[in-house]
Motif scaffolding. Structure first.
Motif, mmCIF file in Angstrom:
data_model
loop_
_atom_site.group_PDB
_atom_site.id
_atom_site.type_symbol
_atom_site.label_atom_id
_atom_site.label_comp_id
_atom_site.label_asym_id
_atom_site.label_seq_id
_atom_site.Cartn_x
_atom_site.Cartn_y
_atom_site.Cartn_z
ATOM 1 N N PHE A 12 43.065 13.890 15.645
ATOM 2 C CA PHE A 12 43.674 12.577 15.850
ATOM 3 C C PHE A 12 44.715 12.658 16.954
ATOM 4 N N VAL A 13 45.036 11.495 17.504
ATOM 5 C CA VAL A 13 46.107 11.376 18.491
ATOM 6 C C VAL A 13 47.007 10.224 18.080
ATOM 7 N N ALA A 26 47.919 18.856 7.431
ATOM 8 C CA ALA A 26 47.906 18.813 8.892
ATOM 9 C C ALA A 26 47.805 20.253 9.383
ATOM 10 N N GLY A 27 47.268 20.432 10.575
ATOM 11 C CA GLY A 27 47.101 21.784 11.088
ATOM 12 C C GLY A 27 47.697 21.963 12.459
ATOM 13 N N LEU A 28 46.967 22.643 13.335
ATOM 14 C CA LEU A 28 47.463 22.919 14.676
ATOM 15 C C LEU A 28 47.726 21.620 15.422
ATOM 16 N N ALA A 45 36.908 20.301 13.019
ATOM 17 C CA ALA A 45 37.346 20.392 14.415
ATOM 18 C C ALA A 45 38.734 21.020 14.457
ATOM 19 N N GLU A 46 39.012 21.793 15.524
ATOM 20 C CA GLU A 46 40.233 22.596 15.518
ATOM 21 C C GLU A 46 40.888 22.669 16.900
ATOM 22 N N ALA A 47 42.166 23.074 16.869
ATOM 23 C CA ALA A 47 42.951 23.508 18.036
ATOM 24 C C ALA A 47 42.959 22.503 19.183
ATOM 25 N N GLN A 69 43.693 17.329 11.146
ATOM 26 C CA GLN A 69 44.013 16.650 9.898
ATOM 27 C C GLN A 69 42.833 16.782 8.943
ATOM 28 N N LYS A 70 43.100 17.366 7.782
ATOM 29 C CA LYS A 70 42.058 17.466 6.767
ATOM 30 C C LYS A 70 41.656 16.070 6.285
ATOM 31 N N LEU A 71 40.342 15.910 6.061
ATOM 32 C CA LEU A 71 39.802 14.673 5.507
ATOM 33 C C LEU A 71 38.659 15.069 4.595
#
Length: 754
Positions: free
Chosen positions: A83-84, A50-52, A109-111, A74-76
Motif C-alpha cells: 500500500f501507499v 505491518a511490515g517493511l 508481496a514484500e519490500a 500489510q498483512k491481509l
C-alpha cells in the motif's frame, strides 16, 4: 521618542533558559499518534501486521511542498499487500483505487521502495517483489510422499507509477507472460529476485526524471539456489502503451502503461540457463560474482544530479582463490559507454580507489580490476576494516555546502570486534574515492548492537536513522551533523532511542526509513531552495511491536521550549520583541504574533533558525504601535509539521524622558587652551534623538546658552562660548525629545584659570 515598555506578562530569565539541556524534539504524524497502517475501508487493518516500509518526500503538484509518501507491507488474511499512503493536511491518505499495488492480490508481496520521477518530479514510483504463477520457474510444485514437499514460486520485481488524476496505480514495464499483463523487471523471470530500490533521476540535465531500479537476483547455476547478482534497469518512456519494446533487454515484449525497462551495464556473468533465450551473459554489478550481492540501494548525485550511484554488500564464500569471504560494502557509478547495455558501464569506487575500476571481464580473474586480487578488492570496498563484516548500506545525495554539487553519502553497519555492529558514514571525496566522515568514528552506541541504517538530507544537513538492541528490544535512533563543512559535529537526537519504537523481533531488524521535505534534487537547488517554501523538516517511519502485533508509526522533527521574553528598544511606534526556541534538531521558522488583544492580528516577518538542539534567541521589530497602548505578543516557532507558541506577554508603551550625560572635562580649564574667542567643547551622549541645551551658570544665573539637535542616539560634541566667564561656574545640560519629554538636568562645576 523613547518608550518605556513595562512587561505585564510573566518574565523569563534568559540565562536560565540557555542553561537548559540540549535535545531534539519530535511530533507524531498525525499529532494524535495514530498508526500509519490504519484504513479499514481500503483493507489496511491496523490489527494485522505491518511490515517493511519505505518513505520519500514528494508532491504530485510541481512546486508544492514535499510531503511524506509511505509504502509498506500489510498483512491481509493469508496474503500480504503493498500500500501507499501520503501525509496530507495532517492525516495519512491512502493513494489509489484499488489501494493494493499487488500484481496478484492473493500472494505475499514484500519490500516496497518509493521515489518520485516524471515532469517536475511529480510522479510516485514504487518497486517491490512478489511471486507470480504466470512466470514459471522451479517453484509452485508439490511432490507426493510423506511428508509432501512444496517449493515456492520464484519472486519477481515489479514497478508501478501513480496517475494522480485518475487515482490509480499503473504497473509498468514489459509484459513477460505472453499477454497475461505481468510486467516483471527480472533479468530471468524463473529466478528469485528481491529487495528492489527505486530512484528517480535523469542522466541528462534538464530531462524529466525516470525511474532507475536496482535489485538482487539469483543468477548463474541452473537452479534457483544460484548466486545473487546485483542488477539495474532504467525506465524509458514510450510514445504509446502496448507497443513492443524493440531493442530492449532483457525483453522486447509489449510495454504496459507506456514504459519499457532496459538493463544497464556491461555483460560479464554467464547465466548458465539451460535454454535460449536465457543462456545469456548478464550485466551483474557484483565485484565478485561468485558471491552473493544483496541489499542494494541507488541514488542520483553530482552536478545537476545526473550521476547514478549504486551501493550493496557481498557475502558468502568466494570461489576465487585469494579473494575475501567476509561481508563487504561496495559502491559503483554509472559512466557513459554507448556499447554497454543501456548506454552505461559501472565503475566501482571505494575507500582506496584512484583510477578506473570498470565492472567488466578484464583482469586476472576475468571479473574486472577490483576482483583481480584481495588488495584490489579491499581498495574497492567501503569497509573501515576490510577483514570485518560490513553490510546493509544505504546511499543519499547531498552536500554540506549550499551551491556545491551533491556527492553520494553512504551509511552501513560494520562489526567492531566486540561481537556487535556499529553504524558508520562515508562520502565521496575528489570524485574517485570515499572517505569516512566523522573521522571514521561510529555514530551509534558501541555498547549496543546497531543495524539497518538509513540516510537523507534536509537542505544541506545529513540525517541518519538506525536501530539498536537495547535490553532485548530494537529501538529506533536518529541523529544529524551540525557545523557544516568547516566544523561538523554529530548530534544524537535520541540518546535513549524512540521509546514507542520498541520492536521485539530481534532476528529480523527493520530499517526505519528517513526522508525530508527538502531532499537534495534538481528541483530545489539540491536543498538550497526548498520547494513550496518548505522549511526542510526530516521525518521517519518505524514498525513497532511483536510478530502478530506489528504497527507502523511516523514522527517528524519539531521545535520545542518556545519562550516569550521581555521586549526592548522601543521607538515612537515600534518595539523589539524577544523570544527563544529550541529548533529541535532541525531548522525552525520563527516570528512573533502581536496586537491589542490575545487574538493578536499581526505578525512580524518570519526568519529561520539554523539546525540546532539548544535554545536559540531571536528577535523582531513590531511596528505600527499606538502611543499609550498595551500590546500583547508571543513568540512562535514552526517546522513543516508543527507550530509551537510561547506564552502571552504584554507591554504598556509610555513616553520616557531621554537620558543625557557629560563626558570628562577635568575640574580646571586653562583659558590659553580655549582659543579665541574662548570656546568650550563638551563631550555629550544621549540615548535617543533629542535637542540638547548647554548652559553656563554663575550664581544660578544663566550667562551663556547653546543648543544642539541630535537625530540619533549616541555620543557627540557640543560647543559653548566662555567669553566673559572666569573663575568657578556650573555647566548644566538638559535634553528634550521630539514629544517634549525633558531629561533630568546634568551639571558639573568647573573653574577657568587665566
Amino acid at each position: 521618542m523613547k518608550r518605556r515598555l513595562r512587561t505585564l506578562g510573566p518574565a523569563t530569565m534568559l540565562a536560565g533558559i540557555l542553561a537548559s539541556p540540549a535535545s531534539a524534539a519530535f511530533v507524531s504524524l498525525p499529532s494524535s499518534g495514530a498508526q500509519v497502517n490504519d484504513d479499514a475501508a481500503n483493507s489496511i487493518d491496523p490489527k494485522q501486521d505491518a511490515g517493511l516500509v519505505d518513505v520519500a518526500g514528494g508532491t504530485v503538484v510541481a512546486g508544492n511542498v514535499q510531503v511524506p509518501w509511505a509504502t509498506f507491507e500489510q498483512k491481509l488474511g493469508d496474503s500480504q499487500q503493498i500500500f501507499v499512503r501520503a501525509f496530507k493536511n495532517g492525516a495519512w491518505v491512502t493513494q489509489g483505487v484499488p489501494a493494493s499495488l499487488n500484481i496478484d492480490p492473493t500472494v505475499e508481496a514484500e519490500a516496497p521502495s518509493i521515489d518520485f520521477a516524471g515532469a517536475g518530479r511529480t510522479v510516485p514510483w514504487v518497486a517491490w517483489y512478489e511471486p507470480n504463477s504466470n512466470l514459471g520457474g522451479q517453484g509452485g510444485v508439490c511432490t507426493g510422499g510423506n511428508p509432501i514437499v512444496c517449493t515456492a514460486l520464484p519472486t519477481n520485481i515489479f514497478a508501478s507509477r501513480f496517475n494522480a488524476g485518475a487515482n490509480r496505480w499503473l504497473p509498468s514495464g514489459q509484459d513477460r507472460a505472453d499477454g497475461a499483463q505481468v510486467p516483471s523487471l527480472n533479468i530471468h523471470t524463473n529466478r528469485t529476485a528481491e529487495n528492489p530500490s527505486v530512484a528517480g533521476g535523469a542522466t541528462v540535465a534538464g530531462n524529466d526524471p525516470v525511474p532507475w531500479i536496482i535489485w538482487e537476483e539469483n543468477d548463474g547455476p541452473v537452479d534457483d539456489d544460484s548466486t545473487r547478482q546485483i542488477f539495474v534497469a532504467k525506465g524509458v518512456k514510450q510514445t504509446a502503451a502496448g507497443t513492443p519494446c524493440t531493442g530492449f533487454k532483457p525483453s522486447e515484449a509489449n510495454n504496459m502503461n507506456g514504459f519499457c525497462f532496459q538493463q544497464v551495464g556491461l555483460e560479464r556473468f554467464a547465466s548458465a540457463q539451460s535454454t535460449p533465450p536465457d543462456d545469456t551473459v548478464d550485466p551483474s554489478l557484483n565485484i565478485d560474482p561468485t558471491r552473493a550481492g544483496v541489499e542494494p540501494d541507488i541514488a542520483f548525485t553530482g552536478k545537476d544530479d545526473k550521476v547514478v550511484w549504486a551501493v550493496w554488500y557481498e557475502e558468502g564464500e568466494s570461489k576465487i582463490p585469494g579473494l575475501r569471504s567476509n561481508e563487504m560494502v561496495f559502491a559503483a557509478k554509472a559512466v557513459a559507454n554507448p556499447s554497454a547495455d543501456g548506454g552505461f558501464q559501472w565503475v566501482a569506487v571505494g575507500s582506496g580507489t584512484a583510477g578506473t575500476n570498470v565492472l567488466d571481464n578484464s583482469g586476472a580473474n576475468k571479473f574486472g580490476p577490483c576482483a583481480a586480487s584481495a588488495e584490489n578488492e579491499d581498495a574497492c570496498a567501503l569497509n573501515l576494516d576490510t577483514l570485518a563484516d560490513a553490510l546493509n548500506p544505504r546511499v543519499a545525495a547531498g552536500t554540506l555546502t549550499p551551491g556545491q554539487p551533491t556527492v553520494p553519502w553512504v551509511v552501513w553497519e560494520e562489526e567492531t570486534g566486540n561481537g556487535t555492529h556499529a553504524i558508520f558514514v562515508s562520502r565521496l571525496v575528489g570524485g574517485d574515492h570515499f572517505e569516512p566522515f566523522h573521522p571514521g568514528q561510529n555514530i551509534s552506541n558501541r555498547a549496543n548492537n546497531a543495524s539497518r541504517p538509513d540516510i537523507t538530507f534536509a537542505g544541506n544537513v545529513p540525517y541518519i536513522s538506525w536501530q539498536e538492541d537495547v535490553g532485548g528490544r530494537l529501538l529506533t535512533f536518529v541523529g544529524h551533523f551540525e557545523g557544516g563543512e568547516a566544523a561538523p559535529r554529530f548530534k544524537h537526537d535520541t540518546p535513549d532511542g524512540i521509546a514507542a519504537s520498541a520492536f521485539a523481533d530481534l532476528e529480523n531488524p527493520q530499517r526505519a526509513p528517513i526522508s525530508s521535505t527538502c531532499t537534495a534534487n534538481p528541483f530545489n537547488a539540491d536543498g538550497t531552495s526548498c520547494q513550496g517554501g518548505a522549511i526542510g523538516t526530516p521525518f521517519f517511519l518505524f514498525t513497532a511491536g511483536a510478530p502478530g502485533a506489528k504497527k507502523l508509526f511516523a514522527e517528524a522533527f519539531a521545535p520545542s521550549d518556545v519562550q516569550t521574553l521581555a521586549a526592548s528598544d522601543p521607538t515612537a511606534s515600534s518595539a523589539t520583541l524577544h523570544g527563544l526556541a529550541n529548533p529541535g534538531g532541525t531548522s525552525a521558522r520563527v516570528h512573533f504574533d502581536f496586537g491589542p488583544t490575545t487574538a493578536y492580528g499581526s505578525s512580524t516577518a518570519a526568519e529561520t533558525l539554523g539546525v540546532s538542539v539548544v535554545p536559540t534567541p531571536f528577535d523582531a521589530l513590531a511596528s505600527g504601535l499606538a502611543e499609550g497602548s498595551t500590546i500583547h505578543y508571543r513568540a512562535v516557532a514552526a517546522s513543516d509539521f508543527a507550530t509551537v507558541a510561547g506564552s502571552d506577554a504584554a507591554v504598556s508603551i509610555i513616553n520616557e524622558p531621554p537620558v543625557v550625560s557629560i563626558g570628562d572635562l577635568g575640574p580646571v580649564l586653562h583659558r590659553s587652551d580655549l582659543g579665541r574667542p574662548p570656546t568650550l567643547s563638551v563631550p555629550l551622549e544621549v540615548n535617543e534623538p533629542a535637542t540638547v541645551t548647554i548652559q553656563i551658570l554663575k550664581r544660578d544665573n544663566v550667562v551663556q546658552e547653546a543648543t544642539v539637535t541630535q537625530s540619533s542616539a549616541g555620543a557627540f560634541e557640543g560647543t559653548i562660548s566662555l567669553r566673559h566667564v572666569h573663575g568657578n561656574f556650573t555647566l548644566r545640560v538638559v535634553a528634550v525629545d521630539p514629544e517634549g519629554a525633558m531629561s533630568a538636568p546634568v551639571a558639573v562645576t568647573l573653574h577657568v584659570r587665566r
